[in-house]
Design an enzyme around this catalytic site. Sequence first.
Site, mmCIF file in Angstrom:
data_model
loop_
_atom_site.group_PDB
_atom_site.id
_atom_site.type_symbol
_atom_site.label_atom_id
_atom_site.label_comp_id
_atom_site.label_asym_id
_atom_site.label_seq_id
_atom_site.Cartn_x
_atom_site.Cartn_y
_atom_site.Cartn_z
ATOM 1 N N GLU A 127 34.864 50.664 117.879
ATOM 2 C CA GLU A 127 36.362 50.280 118.207
ATOM 3 C C GLU A 127 36.652 51.912 118.650
ATOM 4 O OE1 GLU A 127 38.868 47.822 116.203
ATOM 5 O OE2 GLU A 127 40.488 48.418 117.307
ATOM 6 N N ARG A 161 26.767 46.962 104.868
ATOM 7 C CA ARG A 161 27.265 48.222 105.316
ATOM 8 C C ARG A 161 27.288 49.284 104.337
ATOM 9 N NH1 ARG A 161 32.305 47.384 107.654
ATOM 10 N NH2 ARG A 161 33.267 49.738 107.233
ATOM 11 N N LYS A 215 38.298 53.562 108.782
ATOM 12 C CA LYS A 215 38.947 54.785 109.685
ATOM 13 C C LYS A 215 40.326 54.594 109.500
ATOM 14 C CE LYS A 215 36.757 52.765 113.266
ATOM 15 N NZ LYS A 215 36.174 52.223 114.512
HETATM 16 P P1 ATP Z 1 35.986 50.812 109.599
HETATM 17 O O1 ATP Z 1 36.134 49.870 108.603
HETATM 18 O O2 ATP Z 1 35.340 52.255 108.842
HETATM 19 O O3 ATP Z 1 36.999 51.250 110.470
HETATM 20 P P2 ATP Z 1 34.922 49.490 111.774
HETATM 21 O O4 ATP Z 1 33.706 48.265 111.290
HETATM 22 O O5 ATP Z 1 35.985 48.955 111.729
HETATM 23 O O6 ATP Z 1 34.944 50.560 110.598
HETATM 24 P P3 ATP Z 1 33.805 49.644 114.368
HETATM 25 O O7 ATP Z 1 34.202 50.677 115.143
HETATM 26 O O8 ATP Z 1 34.264 48.233 114.487
HETATM 27 O O9 ATP Z 1 34.229 50.158 112.874
HETATM 28 O O10 ATP Z 1 32.322 49.658 114.103
HETATM 29 C C1 ATP Z 1 31.218 49.976 114.917
HETATM 30 C C2 ATP Z 1 30.022 49.470 114.138
HETATM 31 O O11 ATP Z 1 29.622 50.284 113.258
HETATM 32 C C3 ATP Z 1 30.050 47.962 113.839
HETATM 33 O O12 ATP Z 1 28.804 47.371 114.228
HETATM 34 C C4 ATP Z 1 29.950 48.066 112.427
HETATM 35 O O13 ATP Z 1 29.462 46.969 111.773
HETATM 36 C C5 ATP Z 1 29.248 49.465 111.946
HETATM 37 N N1 ATP Z 1 29.928 49.886 111.000
HETATM 38 C C6 ATP Z 1 31.040 50.254 110.565
HETATM 39 N N2 ATP Z 1 31.142 50.759 109.281
HETATM 40 C C7 ATP Z 1 29.806 50.644 108.956
HETATM 41 C C8 ATP Z 1 29.181 51.062 107.597
HETATM 42 N N3 ATP Z 1 29.834 51.576 106.409
HETATM 43 N N4 ATP Z 1 27.835 50.798 107.383
HETATM 44 C C9 ATP Z 1 27.343 50.354 108.470
HETATM 45 N N5 ATP Z 1 27.793 50.166 109.597
HETATM 46 C C10 ATP Z 1 28.843 50.201 109.827
HETATM 47 MG MG MG Z 2 36.226 47.263 113.338
#
Ligand code: ATP
Ligand code: MG
Length: 557
Positions: free
Chosen positions: A37, A261, A271
């Site tokens: 995102e 994760r 983020k």
């Molecule tokens: P955050 O919670 O840090 O904002 P998010 O999951 O909202 O992260 P996205 O932009 O939705 O961020 O993530 C893009 C991809 O990266 C998704 O497939 C998510 O599952 C993966 N991802 C995000 N954080 C991690 C992590 N700590 N370890 C592994 N994969 C991750």
């Molecule tokens: Mg997300």
Amino acid sequence: MSNTENTTPEKLNFLEEIIEASIKAGQNDIKTRFPPEPNGYLHIGHAKSICLNFGLAEKYNGKCNLRFDDTNPVKEDVEYVDSIQDDVRWLGFQWDSIHYASDYFDQLYEWACELIKKGKAYVDDQPQEEIRLTRGTVTEPGKESPFRNRTPEENLDLFQRMRAGEFKDGEKVLRAKIDMAHPNMLLRDPIMYRIIHTEHHRTGNKWCIYPMYDYAHGQSDSIEHITHSICTLEFDVHRPLYDWFIQALDIFPSHQYEFARLNLTHTVMSKRKLLQLVQDKLVMGWDDPRMPTITALRRRGYTPASIRAFADKVGVAKRDNIIDLGLLEFCVREDLNKTADRRMAVLDPIKVVITNYPDGKEEVIKCINNPEDETRGTRTVPFTKEVYIERDDFMEEPPKKYFRLSPGKEVRLRYAYLIKCEEVIKDASGKITELRCTYDPESKGGGSSDGRKVKGVIHWVPASHALKAEIRLFDRLFTIEDTSNMDEGKSFTDYLNPDSLKTVTGYIEPELGNAAIGEKFQFERLGYFCKDPDSTPDNPVFNRTVTLKDSWSKIAK
Ligand code: ATP
Ligand code: MG
């Protein structure tokens, strides 16, 4: 990256097992995607996901797409879209094609109309708060909305009018009509669309209704014919809903798989929290070298290879865990040891005057650039009567087995001469300001006039030729290992390490004046350093990527 001499069969991770099983079952066109995102910069957790998705596609001759999951116009921005593409490329991956969930808004809208016509979706007038309250609990069924049994015609009309902008934010939503008593709460008539009158960074003001993650994600996967939609563990409860939409629409059957994760010690990895650090100016920006973002790691001196190696070592787990930051540091140390040229720098200098060295004489000392890589050749460093050495390479009253410099003792200046400390000069406060030494003229580059052996070797720079540099020494950003485990009433920012940045003025050998921004070096005996973009011709700035001390290797083997 893998060890080719190792002939034992490779152990597959569970995702590889799943993919190999699908290939055996006849699925040949493996396709994955990385779906960020665009609401912030990517962090090392995302790097793990990138390495995994692109890595699996590479391994199985498949394809991997980059897809921006841009369904929430409120938090998203083009700045992030650009940085994400930079980061993926920098890590060494190339997407097959690039997509935006917003490209699918028309298709998603049509499909929503189709579900309405099939009696599988309805417009609800209840406020979102009411919808939340009537969802029930794990033990009690939810309550059906009074608007649940509208006819498809009425729903279609209302949905079209939602789209046309007739209603205000929050006045209506579109919900899937599944089961208000479903044991999985996410299937109790989940919201598919909400009204948000906000301009979108790509679609402008074309839309005022936006799809929810659960409705957009699986359908986007399906449109792109993604075979293996890999996401993190918290989405496992969403999987039945992912499947429900795909079945209800009878479209390409993408499947979702979950892995744990990545969490790292001494940092935060969301983020939202990273944005807060930036907005509250608790760090210099998204690329502050103490941040866990990819852009920050890059500025700090991490290499793409070191991050890929880290992702590899971490592996894919099915259960949440927290990885020691020391493993990441181990990986960059291993890579830079092979690739970074050596240089000399003194961060906390004491002047050494070599009393028997001729005044005004200057020699050149040949130094090896990288003992791990002969092809890197040699360079020269000028040698003069006055040099700087590190303050803690001298001790006035040394303990036994202290092999560095002390009164009456000898030490080698790396690649140059043996020197012996004859006299210690102090200022009024007792601080040492200068060491008077003699040198053995027969000892240049090795050996000595009478064959005596000297154990200690220390680094140095020539006083008159050394350049001043700003050196930034970083430490962990947080004082606690696990930032998800805080005392009650505390905020994560209460645990920021006040000593995470120390800036000193050091002296660097003249050759380093030619370093390019981003160039990486081992400063002998001190650590790995990388030239920072803040550098000016008068004030070169170096970031310490990592120290040389390796507290992890014992555990990693
Ligand atoms: P955050 O919670 O840090 O904002 P998010 O999951 O909202 O992260 P996205 O932009 O939705 O961020 O993530 C893009 C991809 O990266 C998704 O497939 C998510 O599952 C993966 N991802 C995000 N954080 C991690 C992590 N700590 N370890 C592994 N994969 C991750
Ligand atoms: Mg997300």
